[in-house]
Enzyme design. Structure first.
Site, PDB file in Angstrom:
ATOM      1  N   CYS A  57       0.824  -1.209   0.000  1.00  0.00           N
ATOM      2  CA  CYS A  57       0.000   0.000   0.000  1.00  0.00           C
ATOM      3  C   CYS A  57       0.860   1.262   0.000  1.00  0.00           C
ATOM      4  O   CYS A  57       0.543   2.241  -0.673  1.00  0.00           O
ATOM      5  CB  CYS A  57      -0.973   0.004   1.165  1.00  0.00           C
ATOM      6  N   HIS A 164      -2.375   1.358   6.861  1.00  0.00           N
ATOM      7  CA  HIS A 164      -2.629   1.546   5.430  1.00  0.00           C
ATOM      8  C   HIS A 164      -2.152   2.934   5.019  1.00  0.00           C
ATOM      9  O   HIS A 164      -2.099   3.865   5.836  1.00  0.00           O
ATOM     10  CB  HIS A 164      -4.119   1.396   5.137  1.00  0.00           C
ATOM     11  N   ASP A 182      -8.221   5.133  -2.113  1.00  0.00           N
ATOM     12  CA  ASP A 182      -7.665   3.876  -1.603  1.00  0.00           C
ATOM     13  C   ASP A 182      -7.001   3.090  -2.719  1.00  0.00           C
ATOM     14  O   ASP A 182      -7.638   2.751  -3.720  1.00  0.00           O
ATOM     15  CB  ASP A 182      -8.784   3.047  -0.975  1.00  0.00           C
TER      16      ASP A 182
END
Length: 385
Positions: A57, A164, A182
């Site tokens: 991520c 994240h 995202d």
């Protein structure tokens, strides 16, 4: 016999988050655009990318940001093309380690800096909600510079997973909602989240560091990445092991003899062999860099220090060993005796270096400063989508 784990295709978005494509999400988008809070959205969405691995991520987010900022990687991606993807971000921490452990906030900044960006790190223990709101608002109103990246705890937002990273794509000041782009699109779509809730999600400590997460403002650096050499940590001990090894090196220098420069250098090179670190020479892929690379290597190899190192058969390639000696932090040499420092000073004086070498030394020194500042308290997964 155990049945295999069920295959997953996306997860439902928690009710307190607003899906980007929902009617409410579209209304927030229109309101944010009318208020000037979507200037960064369009450059970011042009370069949007799904992370290539469940633990990538941070790297996937950095790919989006670097490409949106227009940073030239200076290296080939595929065929003749230069473009950032995760496999080009192999500095600071090896990709195989990131694939297992993810990266922390400071590691993210380290990787960004060694790939041509400036990175300013902020944490909620030093910057309050008003500072976060101001950073989000300023970034959303700019044409991507700075690109604002948030590192947060998914569980605090009602999502599955832990740490994240995501780029911030917009802000609606009326509703005080932030658009989170995202990069784990296989899991959650882009969504709007109340800004205080996102700020609160940066506060839980990262188990790997014991510190809260936070946010990073990325800008294109005025100078390109290093031309030929890059630094990476090695081994399972990570950055904690590097910090201990640098302390051991300082201890070895304190015992180094004076009066014989070759004996002193041999002791230095022997100590360097124990560093969990590598200074790697990148393969030169761009024809337009050939002249600059040849000039750098010619100037480096003409240094008196290079000749002295080569004669001692160092454990590293001579070019890399010479560059590392030149890039070691100044405070490390303070443990040498006055006589030994006097012997080494003419060989290490940055004012005597050719400009080509000085620039490359500055790059590597900044990487070493980033690496030595990083510590890995425990081995754990920092990002799992």
């Amino acid at each position: 016999m155990h049945s295999p784990a069920p295959s997953l295709y996306r997860r439902p978005l928690p009710p307190q988050l607003v899906a980007f494509a929902s009617p409410e999400g579209r209304a927030l988008f229109d309101a944010a655009r009318a208020a000037g809070g979507l200037e960064s959205f369009f450059p970011l969405i042009e370069q949007f990318h799904t992370q290539a691995d469940p633990a990538f991520c941070g790297l996937g987010t950095l790919v989006v940001a670097l490409n949106a900022l227009g940073v030239d990687p200076g290296r080939l991606w595929k065929g003749p093309w230069r473009w950032f993807s995760e496999e080009l971000l192999d500095c600071c921490s090896p990709l195989e380690r990131v694939r297992v452990q993810g990266i922390t906030l400071d590691e993210f900044a380290c990787v960004a800096r060694c790939n041509g960006a400036s990175a300013d790190v902020y944490r909620p223990d030093a910057f309050g909600l008003a500072a976060f709101r101001a950073a989000v608002d300023a970034a959303a109103r700019s044409a991507v510079e700075p690109a604002l990246i948030v590192s947060y705890d998914r569980g605090s937002l009602g999502q599955t997973g832990a740490g994240h990273f995501s780029p911030i794509g917009g802000y609606d000041p009326t509703s005080d909602h932030v658009l989170v782009l995202d990069v784990a699109r296989f899991k959650y779509p882009p969504h709007w989240v109340a800004l205080p809730a996102l700020y609160a999600a940066t506060q839980p400590p990262d188990p790997a560091t014991g510190r809260p997460r936070g946010w990073v403002a990325l800008r294109r650096h005025s100078r390109p990445p290093s031309l030929l050499f890059t630094a990476r940590c090695l081994g399972d001990g990570g950055f904690e092991a590097l910090s201990a090894a640098l302390d051991a090196l300082a201890g070895a220098l304190a015992q180094a003899p004076a009066g014989d420069l070759d004996v002193l250098l041999r002791a230095l090179l022997s100590a360097l062999a124990g560093l969990p670190l590598t200074i790697e020479r990148r393969p030169l892929a761009l024809s337009e860099q050939t002249g600059a690379a040849e000039a750098l290597l010619s100037d480096l190899q003409a240094l008196p220090l290079h000749a002295r190192v080569a004669a001692l058969a160092p454990p590293w390639p001579t070019d890399a060993a010479t560059l590392l000696l030149l890039a070691l932090p100044d405070d490390l040499w303070s443990s040498l005796s006055r006589e030994a420092r006097a012997e080494l000073q003419p060989l290490l004086d940055p004012e005597r270096l050719p400009p080509t070498v000085r620039i490359e030394v500055d790059h590597v020194r900044r990487q070493l400063a980033d690496l030595s500042a990083l510590t890995r308290q425990v081995a754990c997964t920092r990002c799992a989508g």
